[in-house]
Design an enzyme around this catalytic site. Structure first.
Site, PDB file in Angstrom:
ATOM      1  N   SER A  81       1.043  -1.169  -0.009  1.00 51.39           N
ATOM      2  CA  SER A  81       0.044   0.031  -0.232  1.00 51.39           C
ATOM      3  C   SER A  81       0.832   1.339   0.006  1.00 51.39           C
ATOM      4  O   SER A  81       1.966   1.073   0.414  1.00 51.39           O
ATOM      5  CB  SER A  81      -1.088  -0.050   1.193  1.00 51.39           C
ATOM      6  OG  SER A  81      -1.938  -1.245   1.303  1.00 51.39           O
TER       7      SER A  81
HETATM    8  C1  LIG Z   1      -2.492  -4.561  -0.597  1.00 47.03           C
HETATM    9  S1  LIG Z   1      -1.777  -6.135  -0.454  1.00 47.03           S
HETATM   10  C2  LIG Z   1      -0.616  -5.997   0.824  1.00 47.03           C
HETATM   11  C3  LIG Z   1      -0.901  -5.119   2.051  1.00 47.03           C
HETATM   12  C4  LIG Z   1       0.199  -4.778   3.061  1.00 47.03           C
HETATM   13  N1  LIG Z   1      -0.445  -4.012   4.208  1.00 47.03           N
HETATM   14  C5  LIG Z   1       1.304  -4.138   2.533  1.00 47.03           C
HETATM   15  O1  LIG Z   1       1.280  -2.869   2.443  1.00 47.03           O
HETATM   16  O2  LIG Z   1       2.332  -4.822   2.223  1.00 47.03           O
HETATM   17  C6  LIG Z   1      -3.257  -7.265   0.271  1.00 47.03           C
HETATM   18  C7  LIG Z   1      -2.591  -8.344   0.765  1.00 47.03           C
HETATM   19  O3  LIG Z   1      -3.654  -9.198   1.190  1.00 47.03           O
HETATM   20  C8  LIG Z   1      -3.643 -10.480   0.771  1.00 47.03           C
HETATM   21  N2  LIG Z   1      -4.771 -11.163   0.843  1.00 47.03           N
HETATM   22  C9  LIG Z   1      -5.798 -11.043   0.043  1.00 47.03           C
HETATM   23  N3  LIG Z   1      -6.870 -11.942   0.344  1.00 47.03           N
HETATM   24  C10 LIG Z   1      -6.433 -12.429   1.337  1.00 47.03           C
HETATM   25  C11 LIG Z   1      -6.940 -13.507   2.443  1.00 47.03           C
HETATM   26  N4  LIG Z   1      -7.954 -13.987   2.192  1.00 47.03           N
HETATM   27  N5  LIG Z   1      -6.230 -14.151   3.359  1.00 47.03           N
HETATM   28  C12 LIG Z   1      -4.978 -13.529   3.295  1.00 47.03           C
HETATM   29  N6  LIG Z   1      -4.404 -12.753   2.765  1.00 47.03           N
HETATM   30  C13 LIG Z   1      -5.216 -12.176   1.695  1.00 47.03           C
HETATM   31  C14 LIG Z   1      -2.709 -10.373  -0.542  1.00 47.03           C
HETATM   32  O4  LIG Z   1      -2.026 -11.608  -0.920  1.00 47.03           O
HETATM   33  C15 LIG Z   1      -1.910  -9.134  -0.446  1.00 47.03           C
HETATM   34  O5  LIG Z   1      -0.690  -9.586  -0.129  1.00 47.03           O
END
Ligand SMILES: C[S@@+](CC[C@H](N)C(=O)[O-])C[C@H]1O[C@@H](n2cnc3c(N)ncnc32)[C@H](O)[C@@H]1O
Length: 246
Positions: A81
């Site tokens: 993000s």
């Molecule tokens: C915007 S990204 C990463 C956000 C993190 N706060 C960062 O800045 O590095 C959102 C993350 O949510 C994960 N994600 C999506 N659906 C998920 C789920 N059902 N369970 C666990 N992780 C999930 C994705 O793989 C991704 O790494």
């Protein structure tokens, strides 16, 4: 104002890429934090300190521009993000990230925010990341090891788990703070259950149009939900759906 902020970051980044700006990584991280303070995104001294201490450059894949105020691809159809979103979420959650408290970071991705949470709750608290892509769990663990939160991986007050975050992480519930880093179609019931009375969750909700929701559980167990701002996050979904989306 926001576009002006982006332009400033791009200018700093351009100067950096062309060698006209010679400060080191920690100076660039500090400059990013100061910029967010100047534009009123960061108001809290504690949030500024933590974002200065956890160098975002350790969490962005090589070739990326960690100090630009922009989300960046990290592989697997996921992103880290943007700095202003990390700052905004830390501001909203600060009172629920006091020393000794428990924090859950759903969709922990690069581990950046989990590391910030760990510094805030300290070694007597717990910071728990849940991420469903095993490769991101492995790389985030390596990122955190290099950061100021590394010792908390060793002492067990910070942990990252491979799991479906829609189920939370019941083993260490209830949590004073829950952050969800991906947009859910609706607020998962399991996460509301795992929120401690007096606790707060910040979660993007929606599909095409998304709102960052602030969910407060009062001491009597009643729950209030309010919209903070419109946002754009990757979906909180199944691992298969995420890997197939393009
Ligand atoms: C915007 S990204 C990463 C956000 C993190 N706060 C960062 O800045 O590095 C959102 C993350 O949510 C994960 N994600 C999506 N659906 C998920 C789920 N059902 N369970 C666990 N992780 C999930 C994705 O793989 C991704 O790494």
């Amino acid at each position: 104002m926001y576009y002006l902020l982006c332009t400033m970051f791009l200018l700093v980044g351009t100067l950096t890429q062309h060698g006209l700006w010679s400060s080191g990584a920690s100076d660039k991280n500090k400059a990013m934090v100061e910029q967010l303070q100047r534009y009123g995104v960061i108001k809290s001294t504690k949030v500024a300190e933590v974002m200065e201490t956890i160098d975002r450059g350790l969490f962005v894949p090589p070739g990326g521009s960690p100090y630009f105020d922009s989300p960046m691809a990290i592989g697997y159809n996921a992103t880290i993000s943007a700095p202003h979103m990390h700052a905004a979420c830390l501001e909203l959650l600060e009172d629920h990230l006091q020393p000794g408290m428990r924090a859950l970071d759903v969709g922990s991705g690069t581990g950046y925010l989990t590391a910030c949470f760990a510094l805030m709750v300290g070694p007597e608290g717990r910071a728990v990341g849940v991420e469903h892509i095993p490769e991101l769990v492995a790389s985030s663990t390596e990122n955190i090891k290099k950061s100021a939160a590394g010792p908390q991986l060793s002492d067990g007050s910070l942990s990252i788990h491979i799991a479906d975050g829609r189920e939370g992480w019941p083993e260490l519930a209830p949590y004073d703070c829950i952050h969800v880093g991906a947009a859910a179609p609706q607020i998962p019931e399991a996460l509301i259950e795992q929120l401690k009375p007096g606790g707060r969750m910040v979660i993007p909700v929606g599909t095409v149009f998304q709102e960052l929701k602030v969910v407060d559980k009062k001491l009597d167990g009643t729950v209030t939900v309010r919209d903070e701002t419109s946002v754009r996050y990757v979906p909180l979904t199944s691992k298969d759906a995420q890997l197939q989306s393009n």
